[in-house]
Motif scaffolding. Structure first.
Motif, mmCIF file in Angstrom:
data_model
loop_
_atom_site.group_PDB
_atom_site.id
_atom_site.type_symbol
_atom_site.label_atom_id
_atom_site.label_comp_id
_atom_site.label_asym_id
_atom_site.label_seq_id
_atom_site.Cartn_x
_atom_site.Cartn_y
_atom_site.Cartn_z
ATOM 1 N N UNK A 5 0.829 -1.200 0.000
ATOM 2 C CA UNK A 5 0.000 0.000 0.000
ATOM 3 C C UNK A 5 0.855 1.238 0.000
ATOM 4 N N UNK A 6 1.255 1.716 -1.165
ATOM 5 C CA UNK A 6 2.093 2.905 -1.273
ATOM 6 C C UNK A 6 1.723 3.646 -2.529
ATOM 7 N N UNK A 7 2.330 4.830 -2.734
ATOM 8 C CA UNK A 7 1.991 5.620 -3.912
ATOM 9 C C UNK A 7 3.225 6.287 -4.466
ATOM 10 N N UNK A 8 3.183 6.566 -5.747
ATOM 11 C CA UNK A 8 4.227 7.308 -6.441
ATOM 12 C C UNK A 8 3.553 8.371 -7.282
ATOM 13 N N UNK A 9 4.233 9.484 -7.510
ATOM 14 C CA UNK A 9 3.726 10.465 -8.453
ATOM 15 C C UNK A 9 4.905 11.110 -9.152
ATOM 16 N N UNK A 10 4.607 11.872 -10.220
ATOM 17 C CA UNK A 10 5.627 12.471 -11.068
ATOM 18 C C UNK A 10 6.493 11.415 -11.735
ATOM 19 N N UNK A 11 5.968 10.220 -11.900
ATOM 20 C CA UNK A 11 6.657 9.179 -12.650
ATOM 21 C C UNK A 11 5.816 8.864 -13.878
ATOM 22 N N UNK A 12 6.462 8.651 -15.012
ATOM 23 C CA UNK A 12 5.748 8.345 -16.241
ATOM 24 C C UNK A 12 5.705 6.839 -16.431
ATOM 25 N N UNK A 13 4.508 6.292 -16.616
ATOM 26 C CA UNK A 13 4.309 4.870 -16.835
ATOM 27 C C UNK A 13 3.507 4.722 -18.119
ATOM 28 N N UNK A 88 -3.820 14.796 -5.015
ATOM 29 C CA UNK A 88 -3.130 14.010 -4.001
ATOM 30 C C UNK A 88 -3.757 12.628 -3.923
ATOM 31 N N UNK A 89 -3.178 11.749 -3.142
ATOM 32 C CA UNK A 89 -3.806 10.446 -2.934
ATOM 33 C C UNK A 89 -3.263 9.814 -1.664
ATOM 34 N N UNK A 90 -4.108 9.044 -1.026
ATOM 35 C CA UNK A 90 -3.688 8.278 0.142
ATOM 36 C C UNK A 90 -4.560 7.039 0.258
ATOM 37 N N UNK A 92 -6.763 4.468 2.273
ATOM 38 C CA UNK A 92 -7.577 4.398 3.483
ATOM 39 C C UNK A 92 -7.443 3.019 4.127
ATOM 40 N N UNK A 93 -7.745 2.891 5.432
ATOM 41 C CA UNK A 93 -7.578 1.595 6.112
ATOM 42 C C UNK A 93 -8.354 0.449 5.488
ATOM 43 N N UNK A 94 -9.473 0.730 4.824
ATOM 44 C CA UNK A 94 -10.274 -0.342 4.231
ATOM 45 C C UNK A 94 -9.845 -0.678 2.799
ATOM 46 N N UNK A 95 -8.709 -0.096 2.336
ATOM 47 C CA UNK A 95 -8.191 -0.421 1.018
ATOM 48 C C UNK A 95 -8.649 0.501 -0.087
ATOM 49 N N UNK A 96 -9.564 1.431 0.206
ATOM 50 C CA UNK A 96 -9.948 2.408 -0.805
ATOM 51 C C UNK A 96 -8.858 3.475 -0.934
ATOM 52 N N UNK A 97 -8.916 4.243 -2.035
ATOM 53 C CA UNK A 97 -7.951 5.309 -2.272
ATOM 54 C C UNK A 97 -8.699 6.644 -2.293
ATOM 55 N N UNK A 144 -1.890 14.182 0.824
ATOM 56 C CA UNK A 144 -2.964 13.585 1.622
ATOM 57 C C UNK A 144 -2.379 12.508 2.528
ATOM 58 N N UNK A 145 -2.782 12.528 3.795
ATOM 59 C CA UNK A 145 -2.275 11.567 4.774
ATOM 60 C C UNK A 145 -3.444 10.958 5.538
ATOM 61 N N UNK A 146 -3.546 9.632 5.528
ATOM 62 C CA UNK A 146 -4.593 8.949 6.280
ATOM 63 C C UNK A 146 -4.215 8.918 7.761
ATOM 64 N N UNK A 147 -5.152 9.313 8.631
ATOM 65 C CA UNK A 147 -4.914 9.332 10.067
ATOM 66 C C UNK A 147 -5.466 8.064 10.714
ATOM 67 N N UNK A 148 -5.029 7.790 11.926
ATOM 68 C CA UNK A 148 -5.403 6.547 12.608
ATOM 69 C C UNK A 148 -6.891 6.462 12.890
ATOM 70 N N UNK A 149 -7.551 7.625 13.038
ATOM 71 C CA UNK A 149 -8.974 7.593 13.380
ATOM 72 C C UNK A 149 -9.864 7.514 12.147
ATOM 73 N N UNK A 150 -9.271 7.315 10.957
ATOM 74 C CA UNK A 150 -10.053 7.162 9.739
ATOM 75 C C UNK A 150 -10.226 8.433 8.945
ATOM 76 N N UNK A 151 -9.854 9.574 9.520
ATOM 77 C CA UNK A 151 -9.930 10.821 8.777
ATOM 78 C C UNK A 151 -8.700 10.968 7.877
#
Length: 526
Positions: A5-13, A88-90, A92-97, A144-151
């Protein structure tokens, strides 16, 4: 790459054979049936298409060396509706983005306040998008940063630049008290809005400028060689008439601080150089020229007589300084309430490329209320910040005629290369309104074409819903807004006519979009 579960940006694919190029990429946990992970990638979106996709990464092969191979399945993915380029992107604990912000199709890199949520599909089914929560600010490339309380905490990113206004009469009257100190800020976002007006902090030594009208207020941010590069956001205020009716010649800088830890920008007045300043004046024009100087031309002096002088504010070895410019050639008659724009273009005359940097002048009068008579278009061509030549430009009639002489109108340049006909390319500028004399006002919109052969031409531009006739209004054109490749947006606000103050609506027009019209969303000044 690991399925954690990680992210990259500014990379061309690039997905081979599909013409899908990605700037953003997120690794999403799978459900193990059949994928241990999914790869979500994109470069943007339109209302009907998602410019990216998702891959399913099969269980039992955690290596990347064999890609593309049977280890990865290309899965379909519907449009995100929002243009999530530079969002941005992060995870979420349930696997959504969660994907906040992005690239608005109307305002471009001024950002987006909406958000989207990606949820993976079951088994080998594609994922889907749903609406997220709107943010309080428009953001482009936020974190964007996912917090422990789900926010989710969203921070940083770029937001829109305001159209800033200072001075002028309010409903025809000089404002009282601190109302005269206000800087009004219009946010050019989709739907438009007025942000809260602000009172800038005073110069610690020189205080603040007094209220005025008939002044100029020019954006000089990013002008190389003018101010310290760290001063990214500032406008330069010069001259005008004070509350007692007398003309001024003071120079002020309005600086904007990003104010990283605060909820809004902060602003500060700074007193500019005094030595060598032009004489007191109002109803003049000021342009940013050569990307390094500010040029002041014409206006009314303290005897209410028209001026024809040219002065520039530039950075000398000792700092910012004023200097008088003495152009060669035959100057236009002295004038006030004219318009001036700066145009940089490579002309092609007799097959020879000739770069030119010039101030274009049109209209004006010898005194307020005097019927204007000059229909010429003038060019002040610069060879250096203090060397220039006046020329009367040659007109190509184009079969459309020309606007009648006027003053108090607006003229705004579109610096993009445009084509009127196969052999007629160049830049265009939009003229709106103006006073014609004898109590008459105009609501006409004309396009001034500046062709690469050195000539100019006028063409009327008729769109429904036009603002009412007016003069002494404010207008601005920006070519980083609008719709796609036909970008470009004109704003008109305020002014006066023979009944007094004009209305308070902000009018907007995308002149290069076929079938467009003026619009007046509910953008009322505070």
């Amino acid at each position: 790459m690991t399925p954690s579960g990680s992210s990259l940006h500014d990379h061309i694919v690039c997905e081979t054979g599909s013409s899908k190029y990605a700037v953003h990429m997120v690794l999403v946990p799978g459900d193990g049936n059949p994928y241990h992970s999914r790869v979500l990638f994109w470069r943007g979106a339109t209302p009907s298409r998602f410019d990216g996709g998702e891959w399913g990464w099969r269980t039992g092969n955690d290596g990347c060396a064999a890609f593309p191979s049977s280890s990865f399945d290309s899965l379909g993915l519907g449009t995100s509706v929002l243009d999530v380029f530079c969002a941005g992107n992060t995870l979420l604990p349930d696997g959504r983005v969660f994907v906040p912000g992005g690239h608005d199709p109307v305002t471009g890199s001024y950002g987006e306040r909406r958000s989207r949520i990606y949820a993976r599909g079951s088994g080998s089914a594609a994922g889907s998008w749903s609406d997220g929560t709107d943010m309080s600010q428009w953001r482009w490339y936020p974190t964007a940063t996912a917090l422990r309380d789900g926010r989710v905490m969203v921070a940083g990113g770029d937001t829109y630049a305001h159209h800033r206004m200072f001075g002028g009469r309010h409903d025809g009257a000089i404002p009282s008290g601190t109302d005269g100190d206000l800087v009004y800020r219009f946010a050019p976002v989709a739907g438009g809005k007025w942000d809260a007006a602000v009172i800038p902090n005073q110069d610690p030594i020189n205080g603040k400028p007094g209220w005025r009208e008939g002044h100029t207020f020019v954006e000089m941010s990013g002008a190389s060689g003018f101010l310290d590069p760290s001063s990214r956001y500032y406008q330069v205020l010069f001259g005008g008439r004070g509350a007692n009716g007398s003309p001024l010649n003071d120079t002020w800088f309005l600086a904007r601080d990003v104010n990283t830890t605060g909820p809004d920008f902060t602003y500060l007045w700074k007193k500019g150089p005094v030595s060598g300043a032009p004489s007191e004046r109002s109803d003049h024009t000021t342009i940013r020229a050569l990307d390094s100087v500010m040029v002041v031309y014409g206006g009314l002096d303290n005897g209410n007589l028209p001026l024809g002088s040219v002065n520039s504010l530039y950075k000398s070895s000792a700092g910012l300084a004023w200097q008088a410019v003495s152009p060669s050639g035959t100057p236009p008659p002295n004038r006030c309430r004219h318009t001036a724009i700066y145009d940089s273009m490579t002309l092609i005359v007799n097959g020879t490329p000739t770069p030119v940097k010039r101030m274009i002048v049109f209209g004006g009068t010898s005194a307020p209320g005097q019927t204007p008579t000059d229909a010429n278009v003038y060019e002040l061509r610069f060879t250096s910040p203090n060397t220039a030549q006046w020329l009367v430009m040659t007109q190509d009639t184009l079969g459309y005629g020309a606007p009648s002489p006027r003053y108090g109108h607006s003229l705004n340049l579109d610096p993009a290369v445009r084509t009127l006909a196969p052999n007629l390319t160049g830049h265009a500028a939009f003229l709106f309104g103006g006073a014609l004399g004898n109590g008459a006002y105009s609501s006409e919109l004309w396009t001034l074409w500046l062709f690469r052969d050195g000539r100019y031409g006028w063409k009327p531009a008729t769109y429904s819903g036009a603002p009412s006739a007016r003069a002494r209004h404010s207008a601005t054109f920006t070519n980083d807004q609008g719709h796609g490749s036909n970008g470009g947006r004109l704003y008109v606000f305020g002014g006066e006519n023979n009944s007094g103050p004009a209305d308070k609506a902000v009018y907007v027009l995308d002149p290069w979009v076929q079938g467009t019209s003026w619009s007046t969303p509910p953008w009322q000044a505070a």
